[in-house]
Design an enzyme around this catalytic site. Structure first.
Site, PDB file in Angstrom:
ATOM      1  N   SER A 194       0.833  -1.193   0.000  1.00  0.00           N
ATOM      2  CA  SER A 194       0.000   0.000   0.000  1.00  0.00           C
ATOM      3  C   SER A 194       0.868   1.243   0.000  1.00  0.00           C
ATOM      4  O   SER A 194       1.766   1.396   0.844  1.00  0.00           O
ATOM      5  CB  SER A 194      -0.901  -0.001   1.243  1.00  0.00           C
ATOM      6  OG  SER A 194      -1.826   1.056   1.206  1.00  0.00           O
ATOM      7  N   CYS A 320      -8.146  -1.267  25.758  1.00  0.00           N
ATOM      8  CA  CYS A 320      -8.808  -0.278  26.600  1.00  0.00           C
ATOM      9  C   CYS A 320      -9.139   0.970  25.792  1.00  0.00           C
ATOM     10  O   CYS A 320      -8.596   2.045  26.021  1.00  0.00           O
ATOM     11  CB  CYS A 320      -7.926   0.095  27.782  1.00  0.00           C
ATOM     12  SG  CYS A 320      -7.313  -1.323  28.682  1.00  0.00           S
TER      13      CYS A 320
END
Length: 460
Positions: A194, A320
């Site tokens: 990419s 988290c």
């Protein structure tokens, strides 16, 4: 403001910007047409293909341009599986592949095929022999990234490619993170990459398919890009992608040495400056510009926000965060700490002063987040007579279950146990990781009425 997230997307290289502007005036026409403007556009496209193929290490007629690296991976997996459908519908991949590969595997399984994930060690690397054992008579394709996007560990592509070739199975390499640093070694069969990972414009991917590899594009096709990438080519962006790839390759050796020294400084300093930190990934076989570490007792999203407020843009694979309540599949597969995870990936041109500034603010930011969460401070508490304790952390998310464990471990004598009740998926990874870091014994997981009970025995 220092930008330290080049692994997500590198800043546009100056050569890419120059090539993009120049080709806007010359590459707007249809390269399939025979009139003057079309021939001029076709010449730009052909030159870009030759430049990119030279960097990849393949023939120009083996390489096509796609709309993204993800599209290149999806097309590679679907085309290789379709081309070898008589062999079978089994796919082999490592447990730490990019999500584009995982999504392709899930689509295969939903369509009646199957796949095998090869585990990795604690550094994030596969064992080539384990990879070879996962190959079956019905294996149509194997996938292995050249370097991991989250922790930077380089994979043994050349060795794995040899084993796959011996078994007659083509190997697809996701080279998105490494191609700007050098060609991928070995006898790989397909390769995807990419442009925005090396400083080219977003919206350009590469797909290389070696001659002799059975490949049948899936879905509607047209005459563009050998039938492997339908639609009108974005020639200005393709030209800029190829020009920047050649430019970064010319700079790669010197810049790689310089950035590796800066990353070595971060790896060495973080553990000294911040207590209870685990630096993850292979310390030697790794990309030169990337380092990842995890901090105990830290909310990863809050940590990233605070670093952003301090002027540093970094990313995370932590569980988290508000966007995901499940741990990073990469960190999970490695068996390392997932909470408070920070990935620092330095773009070319990063200075000593910028890295020094980051190391200067990091300890204070981590300490502030820990204090806000009520994390324990280092101490030597005297053990209480209770032989065991139960901590109820049900309904509380990472890193709270580990924080509560750390608070009470000193309240049981050596040999005593603490049982943590938790229904957070991250606890299954982070409690054993905490035990390894603090030299306590992880006894194991037991079923509970709600969630699970994680038992820890105090050794120190």
């Amino acid at each position: 403001m220092p930008y330290f997230d080049a692994a997500s997307s590198a800043p546009l290289h100056p050569v890419a910007r120059q090539a993009l502007h120049a080709s806007l005036d010359e590459g707007w026409a249809d390269p399939a047409r025979l009139y003057r403007e079309g021939r001029r556009a076709a010449m730009l496209l052909d030159a870009a293909r030759e430049t990119a193929a030279e960097a990849v290490g393949c023939r120009p007629d083996e390489l096509v341009f796609t709309s993204s690296g993800t599209r290149a991976v999806h097309s590679a997996v679907a085309g290789a599986l379709s081309g070898r459908r008589r062999v079978g519908r089994h796919l082999v991949l490592s447990a730490v592949e990019h999500s584009s590969v995982l999504h392709s595997a899930a689509a295969l399984e939903a369509a009646g095929g199957s796949f095998t994930e090869v585990p990795v060690d604690r550094s994030g690397s596969v064992d080539p022999s384990a990879y070879a054992r996962a190959l079956r008579p019905d294996t149509a394709l194997a996938c292995l990234q050249s370097a991991n996007h989250e922790v930077g560990t380089e994979q043994p592509v050349a060795e794995t490619a040899e084993l796959c070739a011996d078994a007659g199975v083509p190997l697809l390499v996701d080279a998105a993170q490494s191609l700007g640093w050098g060609p991928v070694p070995g006898r790989w069969s397909l390769l995807a990459a990419s442009a925005h990972k090396w400083g080219g414009p977003a919206g350009v991917g590469l797909l290389a398919v070696r001659k002799g590899v059975r490949f049948a594009p899936r879905g509607p096709v047209d005459e563009r890009e050998s039938g492997r990438a339908a639609g009108f080519e974005n020639i200005p962006a393709i030209v800029a992608a190829a020009a920047s790839l050649r430019a970064v390759r010319a700079e790669a050796e010197a810049e790689g040495v310089r950035l590796r020294a800066l990353v070595d400084r971060i790896r060495a300093s973080v553990a000294d400056l911040v207590p209870d930190v685990e630096v993850v990934g292979d310390p030697v076989r790794r990309l030169p510009h990337l380092v990842t570490f995890s901090c105990l007792y830290v909310d990863g999203e809050t940590l990233l926000h605070e670093l952003d407020r301090a002027g540093f843009s970094v990313s995370s694979g932590s569980s988290c965060t508000s966007s995901t309540l499940t741990p990073s599949h990469v960190l999970k597969a490695m068996g390392v700490l997932t909470e408070g995870n920070v990935r620092v990936s330095l773009p070319p041109g990063t200075t000593e002063e910028e890295v020094g500034g980051f190391l200067g603010v990091l300890p204070g930011v981590v300490a502030e987040v820990r204090e806000r969460l009520g994390a324990p401070v280092p101490a030597a508490p005297s053990p209480a007579p209770r032989a065991s304790l139960v901590v109820d952390a049900l309904g509380r998310r990472c890193p709270v279950p580990v924080i509560e464990l750390a608070k009470v471990i000193g309240e049981v004598p050596v040999g005593g146990t603490v049982t943590v009740l938790s229904d957070d998926e991250a606890a299954r990874l982070d409690i054993p990781a905490w035990c390894a870091m603090r030299e306590q014994e992880y006894v194991g997981e037991e079923p509970a009425d709600h969630g699970s009970a994680y038992v820890v025995r105090r050794l120190l």
